[in-house]
Scaffold this active site. Structure first.
Site, short mmCIF file in Angstrom:
data_model
loop_
_atom_site.label_atom_id
_atom_site.label_comp_id
_atom_site.label_asym_id
_atom_site.label_seq_id
_atom_site.Cartn_x
_atom_site.Cartn_y
_atom_site.Cartn_z
N CYS A 1 -44.54 11.73 -65.33
CA CYS A 1 -44.24 12.84 -64.43
C CYS A 1 -43.04 13.61 -65.00
CB CYS A 1 -43.92 12.29 -63.04
SG CYS A 1 -42.32 11.42 -62.94
N CYS B 1 -39.81 11.42 -65.34
CA CYS B 1 -39.88 10.45 -66.44
C CYS B 1 -39.88 11.15 -67.79
CB CYS B 1 -41.10 9.55 -66.26
SG CYS B 1 -40.95 8.47 -64.82
N HIS C 1 -39.73 4.29 -61.26
CA HIS C 1 -40.98 4.39 -62.01
C HIS C 1 -40.90 3.44 -63.21
CE1 HIS C 1 -42.40 8.66 -60.66
NE2 HIS C 1 -41.89 7.96 -59.64
N GLU D 1 -41.50 3.85 -66.33
CA GLU D 1 -40.83 4.41 -67.52
C GLU D 1 -39.31 4.35 -67.38
OE1 GLU D 1 -44.30 7.41 -66.73
OE2 GLU D 1 -43.15 5.93 -65.58
#
Length: 152
Positions: free
Chosen positions: A83, A86, A53, A55
């Site tokens: 999410c 993260c 992801h 992040e």
């Protein structure tokens, strides 16, 4: 343009890079003392990794640059509400502030479905959502509309 909008525009630029590579268009930027120290975009498809992801990738770059897993004095700007995975990484990295664009009704962990910033864990970042929300939401909406259109 205020600094939050300026940094979110950089995150949007990262999201556009993801979209160009047929990745879900999410971008992230980490800033420390007014200086961008890391930028990243989603790479789950190209890296074949469920944890790639934006992040997570930005946090990894920032930690490498700062030579430590703690990211004191850092703010994260991301186009989509983080999410749970993260959010956990953000908390573990001790990031001070999180600014996100679009709210995530399916996986948002900083207020929408869950709120991991509520102070029950070892660190609680300050969180502000809705920065350039319309722009951040529309890049995602348009991406998924295009995906659905191609599969009909």
């Amino acid at each position: 343009m205020n600094s939050n909008s300026m940094y979110m525009e950089i995150a949007l630029s990262e999201a556009q890079k993801a979209q160009a590579k047929d990745e879900v268009p999410v971008g992230a930027v980490i800033v420390q003392h007014g200086k961008v120290i890391a930028k990243a975009f989603n790479k789950r498809e190209s890296s074949l990794s469920p944890i790639a992801h934006a992040e997570i990738l930005a946090i990894q770059k920032a930690a490498k640059k700062l030579k430590g897993w703690r990211l004191p004095g850092c703010s994260l700007y991301v186009t989509l509400e983080p999410c749970p995975m993260c959010a956990g990484a953000i908390i573990n990295a001790r990031i001070d502030n999180v600014y996100f664009g679009a709210y995530d009704s399916k996986a948002g962990a900083f207020g929408t479905l869950y709120d991991l910033s509520e102070g029950k864990l070892n660190h609680a970042p300050s969180v502000v959502g809705g920065i350039l929300e319309e722009k951040c939401a529309s890049i995602l909406t348009n991406y998924f509309k295009g995906k659905r259109g191609r599969h009909k």
